[in-house]
Structures are given as C-alpha cells and as structure tokens.
Design a protein around this motif. Structure first.
Motif, PDB file in Angstrom:
ATOM      1  N   TYR A   1     100.661 -24.701  18.643  1.00  0.00           N
ATOM      2  CA  TYR A   1     102.059 -24.444  18.322  1.00  0.00           C
ATOM      3  C   TYR A   1     102.713 -25.665  17.700  1.00  0.00           C
ATOM      4  O   TYR A   1     102.603 -26.775  18.222  1.00  0.00           O
ATOM      5  N   LYS A   2     103.421 -25.422  16.614  1.00  0.00           N
ATOM      6  CA  LYS A   2     104.026 -26.524  15.864  1.00  0.00           C
ATOM      7  C   LYS A   2     105.491 -26.737  16.216  1.00  0.00           C
ATOM      8  O   LYS A   2     105.967 -27.871  16.222  1.00  0.00           O
TER       9      LYS A   2
ATOM     10  N   ALA B   1     106.539 -21.682  18.384  1.00  0.00           N
ATOM     11  CA  ALA B   1     106.089 -20.915  17.229  1.00  0.00           C
ATOM     12  C   ALA B   1     104.902 -21.624  16.575  1.00  0.00           C
ATOM     13  O   ALA B   1     104.886 -22.856  16.472  1.00  0.00           O
ATOM     14  N   ARG B   2     103.931 -20.846  16.154  1.00  0.00           N
ATOM     15  CA  ARG B   2     102.809 -21.416  15.416  1.00  0.00           C
ATOM     16  C   ARG B   2     102.826 -20.859  13.998  1.00  0.00           C
ATOM     17  O   ARG B   2     103.251 -19.732  13.771  1.00  0.00           O
TER      18      ARG B   2
ATOM     19  N   VAL C   1     111.965 -25.220  11.259  1.00  0.00           N
ATOM     20  CA  VAL C   1     112.206 -24.069  12.131  1.00  0.00           C
ATOM     21  C   VAL C   1     112.906 -24.549  13.398  1.00  0.00           C
ATOM     22  O   VAL C   1     112.462 -25.508  14.040  1.00  0.00           O
ATOM     23  N   GLN C   2     113.979 -23.875  13.744  1.00  0.00           N
ATOM     24  CA  GLN C   2     114.683 -24.198  14.991  1.00  0.00           C
ATOM     25  C   GLN C   2     114.548 -23.022  15.957  1.00  0.00           C
ATOM     26  O   GLN C   2     114.670 -21.862  15.554  1.00  0.00           O
ATOM     27  N   LEU C   3     114.268 -23.356  17.207  1.00  0.00           N
ATOM     28  CA  LEU C   3     114.122 -22.342  18.249  1.00  0.00           C
ATOM     29  C   LEU C   3     115.146 -22.629  19.344  1.00  0.00           C
ATOM     30  O   LEU C   3     115.225 -23.754  19.841  1.00  0.00           O
ATOM     31  N   GLN C   4     115.902 -21.607  19.717  1.00  0.00           N
ATOM     32  CA  GLN C   4     116.934 -21.749  20.723  1.00  0.00           C
ATOM     33  C   GLN C   4     116.650 -20.786  21.865  1.00  0.00           C
ATOM     34  O   GLN C   4     116.808 -19.572  21.711  1.00  0.00           O
ATOM     35  N   ALA C   5     116.241 -21.326  23.001  1.00  0.00           N
ATOM     36  CA  ALA C   5     115.930 -20.509  24.171  1.00  0.00           C
ATOM     37  C   ALA C   5     117.164 -20.371  25.051  1.00  0.00           C
ATOM     38  O   ALA C   5     117.972 -21.296  25.161  1.00  0.00           O
ATOM     39  N   SER C   6     117.270 -19.218  25.684  1.00  0.00           N
ATOM     40  CA  SER C   6     118.396 -18.958  26.590  1.00  0.00           C
ATOM     41  C   SER C   6     117.973 -17.926  27.629  1.00  0.00           C
ATOM     42  O   SER C   6     116.914 -17.302  27.497  1.00  0.00           O
TER      43      SER C   6
ATOM     44  N   SER D   1     106.037 -14.223  10.202  1.00  0.00           N
ATOM     45  CA  SER D   1     104.693 -14.739   9.962  1.00  0.00           C
ATOM     46  C   SER D   1     104.178 -15.625  11.090  1.00  0.00           C
ATOM     47  O   SER D   1     103.058 -16.128  11.026  1.00  0.00           O
ATOM     48  N   TYR D   2     104.985 -15.806  12.134  1.00  0.00           N
ATOM     49  CA  TYR D   2     104.627 -16.723  13.219  1.00  0.00           C
ATOM     50  C   TYR D   2     104.112 -15.994  14.452  1.00  0.00           C
ATOM     51  O   TYR D   2     104.730 -15.036  14.926  1.00  0.00           O
TER      52      TYR D   2
END
Length: 123
Positions: A110-111, A97-98, A1-6, A30-31
C-alpha cells in the motif's frame, strides 16, 4: 491521493461501528483498498482488503464473520462494518490504497495511508 478515515469511537463489547474512508486526488476505481489496525504497543496489522470492483475481499481470521469491507466507487469511499466488537479489536484503524486494482494483505503493498481513526471497545 488523500485518504480521510472517520467513524471511530467508544463502543461496548458486542456493539457495532462503521468506519468510512473517503479518497480524493486520485483514480479511486483503479485502487485496491485495505484496512489495517494498530493497537498500543503492537505492530500494525492487516484487517481487510477489497479489490477495485469489490469482487474480491480478504479478512484476517479473527474478524471473519464479524467485519465486512465494501466500497462505493461513485462516492470514492471504502467502508468497514464492524459487528460483534470485542475488547481486542481496540486499536487505531487505518485505511490504505495501493496503486493496483487487486486486493492485498501486506502493508508494503500500500502506497497511500489515511490518518487513522480510534476504535475503543469496552468490556
């Protein structure tokens, strides 16, 4: 899973910002999702969390009534609307995200973590 904050930036005290965090590579719906922040020289701390449906949200006391977390499960994005910003809100903000659908406040729940976006509030 990739998370991109802005969405971070420089704002005057009393101003507003909206942070976004786009997720890819997993099953976003599901997170449980969360926002955390880390100020210089301080430990990372919980800010807000939201369950998979958006039906449950949690906030740290110092942001209640000023910040609002929300999510769009079609766009795979979680948001943090920040109003009435204060200089003490200055920090790098991280989304996380968990792999469980409920919201949680503890960092170790959170993973997956995004790279962070800097919010600076000037007085």
């Amino acid at each position: 899973v990739q998370l991109q904050a802005s969405g971070g930036g420089l704002v005057q005290a009393g101003g507003s910002l909206r942070l976004s965090c786009a997720a890819s590579g997993g099953t976003f719906v599901s997170y449980g999702m969360g926002w955390f922040r880390q100020a210089p020289g301080k430990a990372r701390e919980f800010v807000a969390a939201i369950s998979w449906s958006g039906g449950s949200t949690y906030y740290r006391d110092s942001v209640k009534g000023r910040f609002a977390i929300s999510r769009d499960n079609v766009k795979n994005t979680v948001y943090l609307q920040m109003n009435s910003l204060k200089p003490e809100d200055t920090a790098v903000y991280y989304c996380a995200a968990r792999t469980a659908p409920l919201a949680a406040q503890a960092l170790d729940e959170y993973k997956y973590w995004g790279q962070g976006t800097l919010v600076t509030v000037s007085s």
